[in-house]
Design a protein around this motif. Structure first.
Motif, PDB file in Angstrom:
ATOM      1  N   ARG A   1       0.540  -1.100  -0.018  1.00  0.00           N
ATOM      2  CA  ARG A   1       0.023  -0.068  -0.106  1.00  0.00           C
ATOM      3  C   ARG A   1       1.058   1.181   0.197  1.00  0.00           C
ATOM      4  O   ARG A   1       0.652   2.238  -0.538  1.00  0.00           O
ATOM      5  CB  ARG A   1      -1.039  -0.157   1.069  1.00  0.00           C
ATOM      6  N   PHE A   2       2.081   1.122   0.562  1.00  0.00           N
ATOM      7  CA  PHE A   2       3.014   2.413   0.770  1.00  0.00           C
ATOM      8  C   PHE A   2       2.089   3.678   1.069  1.00  0.00           C
ATOM      9  O   PHE A   2       2.295   4.483   0.398  1.00  0.00           O
ATOM     10  CB  PHE A   2       3.769   2.519  -0.575  1.00  0.00           C
ATOM     11  N   ASP A   3       1.149   3.552   2.068  1.00  0.00           N
ATOM     12  CA  ASP A   3       0.373   4.490   2.437  1.00  0.00           C
ATOM     13  C   ASP A   3       1.115   5.695   3.395  1.00  0.00           C
ATOM     14  O   ASP A   3       0.814   5.394   4.726  1.00  0.00           O
ATOM     15  CB  ASP A   3      -0.837   4.066   3.080  1.00  0.00           C
ATOM     16  N   SER A   4       1.735   6.551   2.759  1.00  0.00           N
ATOM     17  CA  SER A   4       2.401   7.534   3.774  1.00  0.00           C
ATOM     18  C   SER A   4       1.643   8.315   4.477  1.00  0.00           C
ATOM     19  O   SER A   4       1.923   8.944   5.608  1.00  0.00           O
ATOM     20  CB  SER A   4       3.670   8.110   3.066  1.00  0.00           C
ATOM     21  N   LEU A   5       0.637   8.769   3.902  1.00  0.00           N
ATOM     22  CA  LEU A   5      -0.143   9.686   4.237  1.00  0.00           C
ATOM     23  C   LEU A   5      -0.786   9.608   5.605  1.00  0.00           C
ATOM     24  O   LEU A   5      -0.800  10.206   6.519  1.00  0.00           O
ATOM     25  CB  LEU A   5      -1.529  10.051   3.159  1.00  0.00           C
ATOM     26  N   SER A   6      -1.200   8.052   5.640  1.00  0.00           N
ATOM     27  CA  SER A   6      -1.869   7.951   6.963  1.00  0.00           C
ATOM     28  C   SER A   6      -1.028   7.541   7.994  1.00  0.00           C
ATOM     29  O   SER A   6      -1.270   7.513   9.330  1.00  0.00           O
ATOM     30  CB  SER A   6      -2.406   6.166   6.776  1.00  0.00           C
ATOM     31  N   LYS A   7       0.422   7.516   7.761  1.00  0.00           N
ATOM     32  CA  LYS A   7       1.624   7.442   8.857  1.00  0.00           C
ATOM     33  C   LYS A   7       2.135   8.701   9.201  1.00  0.00           C
ATOM     34  O   LYS A   7       2.860   8.837  10.354  1.00  0.00           O
ATOM     35  CB  LYS A   7       2.761   6.549   8.307  1.00  0.00           C
ATOM     36  N   MET A   8       1.909   9.965   8.439  1.00  0.00           N
ATOM     37  CA  MET A   8       2.594  11.169   8.826  1.00  0.00           C
ATOM     38  C   MET A   8       2.393  11.701  10.320  1.00  0.00           C
ATOM     39  O   MET A   8       3.393  12.157  10.790  1.00  0.00           O
ATOM     40  CB  MET A   8       2.270  12.156   7.755  1.00  0.00           C
ATOM     41  N   GLY A   9       1.183  11.426  10.714  1.00  0.00           N
ATOM     42  CA  GLY A   9       0.939  12.147  12.137  1.00  0.00           C
ATOM     43  C   GLY A   9       1.506  11.238  13.354  1.00  0.00           C
ATOM     44  O   GLY A   9       1.748  11.706  14.199  1.00  0.00           O
ATOM     45  N   ARG A  10       2.417   9.907  12.921  1.00  0.00           N
ATOM     46  CA  ARG A  10       2.999   9.404  13.794  1.00  0.00           C
ATOM     47  C   ARG A  10       4.569   9.630  13.973  1.00  0.00           C
ATOM     48  O   ARG A  10       5.175   9.007  14.749  1.00  0.00           O
ATOM     49  CB  ARG A  10       2.768   7.887  13.505  1.00  0.00           C
ATOM     50  N   ILE A  11       5.016  10.311  12.895  1.00  0.00           N
ATOM     51  CA  ILE A  11       6.353  10.946  13.112  1.00  0.00           C
ATOM     52  C   ILE A  11       6.646  11.956  13.997  1.00  0.00           C
ATOM     53  O   ILE A  11       6.027  13.062  13.879  1.00  0.00           O
ATOM     54  CB  ILE A  11       6.702  11.348  11.470  1.00  0.00           C
ATOM     55  N   GLU A  12       7.562  11.682  14.822  1.00  0.00           N
ATOM     56  CA  GLU A  12       7.904  12.575  15.753  1.00  0.00           C
ATOM     57  C   GLU A  12       9.215  13.430  15.519  1.00  0.00           C
ATOM     58  O   GLU A  12       9.413  14.329  16.110  1.00  0.00           O
ATOM     59  CB  GLU A  12       8.199  11.987  17.376  1.00  0.00           C
ATOM     60  N   SER A  13       9.836  13.160  14.445  1.00  0.00           N
ATOM     61  CA  SER A  13      10.938  13.961  14.034  1.00  0.00           C
ATOM     62  C   SER A  13      10.688  15.083  13.157  1.00  0.00           C
ATOM     63  O   SER A  13       9.704  15.057  12.481  1.00  0.00           O
ATOM     64  CB  SER A  13      11.998  13.004  13.246  1.00  0.00           C
ATOM     65  N   PRO A  14      11.501  15.953  13.027  1.00  0.00           N
ATOM     66  CA  PRO A  14      11.245  17.187  12.014  1.00  0.00           C
ATOM     67  C   PRO A  14      11.073  16.651  10.652  1.00  0.00           C
ATOM     68  O   PRO A  14      11.942  15.853  10.401  1.00  0.00           O
ATOM     69  CB  PRO A  14      12.446  17.890  12.258  1.00  0.00           C
ATOM     70  N   VAL A  15      10.063  17.232   9.875  1.00  0.00           N
ATOM     71  CA  VAL A  15       9.934  16.642   8.452  1.00  0.00           C
ATOM     72  C   VAL A  15      10.201  17.773   7.682  1.00  0.00           C
ATOM     73  O   VAL A  15       9.394  18.952   7.749  1.00  0.00           O
ATOM     74  CB  VAL A  15       8.728  16.047   8.452  1.00  0.00           C
ATOM     75  N   MET A  16      10.792  17.526   6.400  1.00  0.00           N
ATOM     76  CA  MET A  16      10.998  18.506   5.355  1.00  0.00           C
ATOM     77  C   MET A  16      10.607  17.578   4.000  1.00  0.00           C
ATOM     78  O   MET A  16      10.808  16.670   3.616  1.00  0.00           O
ATOM     79  CB  MET A  16      12.425  19.108   5.156  1.00  0.00           C
ATOM     80  N   VAL A  17       9.653  18.491   3.649  1.00  0.00           N
ATOM     81  CA  VAL A  17       8.968  17.992   2.074  1.00  0.00           C
ATOM     82  C   VAL A  17       9.547  18.746   1.176  1.00  0.00           C
ATOM     83  O   VAL A  17       9.433  20.026   1.113  1.00  0.00           O
ATOM     84  CB  VAL A  17       7.491  17.929   2.008  1.00  0.00           C
ATOM     85  N   LEU A  18      10.373  18.169  -0.016  1.00  0.00           N
ATOM     86  CA  LEU A  18      10.799  19.046  -0.942  1.00  0.00           C
ATOM     87  C   LEU A  18      10.035  18.502  -2.431  1.00  0.00           C
ATOM     88  O   LEU A  18       9.933  17.197  -2.477  1.00  0.00           O
ATOM     89  CB  LEU A  18      12.265  18.933  -1.436  1.00  0.00           C
ATOM     90  N   HIS A  19       9.555  19.362  -3.347  1.00  0.00           N
ATOM     91  CA  HIS A  19       8.918  19.071  -4.259  1.00  0.00           C
ATOM     92  C   HIS A  19       9.127  19.948  -5.613  1.00  0.00           C
ATOM     93  O   HIS A  19       9.070  21.211  -5.264  1.00  0.00           O
ATOM     94  CB  HIS A  19       7.291  18.853  -4.137  1.00  0.00           C
ATOM     95  N   GLY A  20       9.360  19.559  -6.782  1.00  0.00           N
ATOM     96  CA  GLY A  20       9.366  20.255  -8.011  1.00  0.00           C
ATOM     97  C   GLY A  20       7.858  20.595  -8.295  1.00  0.00           C
ATOM     98  O   GLY A  20       7.260  20.025  -8.154  1.00  0.00           O
ATOM     99  N   ASP A  21       7.832  21.909  -8.653  1.00  0.00           N
ATOM    100  CA  ASP A  21       6.525  22.434  -8.802  1.00  0.00           C
ATOM    101  C   ASP A  21       5.996  22.042 -10.493  1.00  0.00           C
ATOM    102  O   ASP A  21       5.050  22.324 -10.817  1.00  0.00           O
ATOM    103  CB  ASP A  21       6.133  23.993  -8.849  1.00  0.00           C
ATOM    104  N   ARG A  22       6.936  21.481 -11.232  1.00  0.00           N
ATOM    105  CA  ARG A  22       6.432  20.987 -12.336  1.00  0.00           C
ATOM    106  C   ARG A  22       6.916  19.358 -12.623  1.00  0.00           C
ATOM    107  O   ARG A  22       6.820  18.836 -13.835  1.00  0.00           O
ATOM    108  CB  ARG A  22       7.591  21.593 -13.526  1.00  0.00           C
ATOM    109  N   ASP A  23       6.479  18.749 -11.361  1.00  0.00           N
ATOM    110  CA  ASP A  23       6.742  17.385 -11.503  1.00  0.00           C
ATOM    111  C   ASP A  23       5.594  16.670 -12.187  1.00  0.00           C
ATOM    112  O   ASP A  23       4.462  16.684 -11.605  1.00  0.00           O
ATOM    113  CB  ASP A  23       6.534  16.731 -10.215  1.00  0.00           C
ATOM    114  N   ASP A  24       5.847  16.171 -13.692  1.00  0.00           N
ATOM    115  CA  ASP A  24       4.718  15.390 -14.216  1.00  0.00           C
ATOM    116  C   ASP A  24       4.657  13.801 -13.686  1.00  0.00           C
ATOM    117  O   ASP A  24       3.954  13.264 -14.415  1.00  0.00           O
ATOM    118  CB  ASP A  24       4.948  15.539 -15.487  1.00  0.00           C
TER     119      ASP A  24
END
Length: 133
Positions: free
Chosen positions: A61-84
């Motif tokens: 399933r690789f359901d990262s969304l359902s797991k994000m709230g359980r992460i206690e470490s600092p999180v940085m999300v990087l994403h290209g604005d033209r990611d196709d």
């Protein structure tokens, strides 16, 4: 593990998220992440997803969304604005679901596989700043 930095890119983000739910790290860096396999399946094969639910097609399933709230470490999300391949909206969803401290870094003009090239020195500076922060 508090000196460990977890870095995932694309599919590797699902692994980094899973590890981050089990261990506290100094930082969790997610570059070009997707929310779940089901969400990606609906995006890439919308008609097939209507006929056959993604859970029947893929065991992982690789359901990262359902797991994000359980992460206690600092999180940085990087994403290209033209990611196709993985839409930036998925990165923003994961960011929104993460606990503080967190940072979202949009790389202007970057696609899925050229974030560090397009981002250049500002990309690396943002990573350093977050890790050292």
């Amino acid at each position: 593990m508090e000196k460990l930095i977890l870095f995932g890119r694309s599919l590797g983000c699902a692994v980094a998220v899973e590890l981050a739910t089990r261990h506290t790290a100094k930082a969790v860096l997610l570059e070009s992440p997707f929310t779940s396999v089901a969400d990606m399946s609906r995006r890439t094969h919308p008609l097939l997803s209507l006929l056959l639910p993604p859970r029947l097609l893929v065991q992982s399933r690789f359901d990262s969304l359902s797991k994000m709230g359980r992460i206690e470490s600092p999180v940085m999300v990087l994403h290209g604005d033209r990611d196709d391949i993985v839409p930036i909206e998925m990165g923003k969803e994961l960011f929104d679901a993460a606990n503080e401290p967190k940072r979202f870094y949009a790389i202007q003009g970057a696609g899925h596989n050229d974030t560090h090239l397009v981002g250049g020195e500002r990309y690396f500076a943002a990573l350093r700043e977050f890790i050292e922060g």
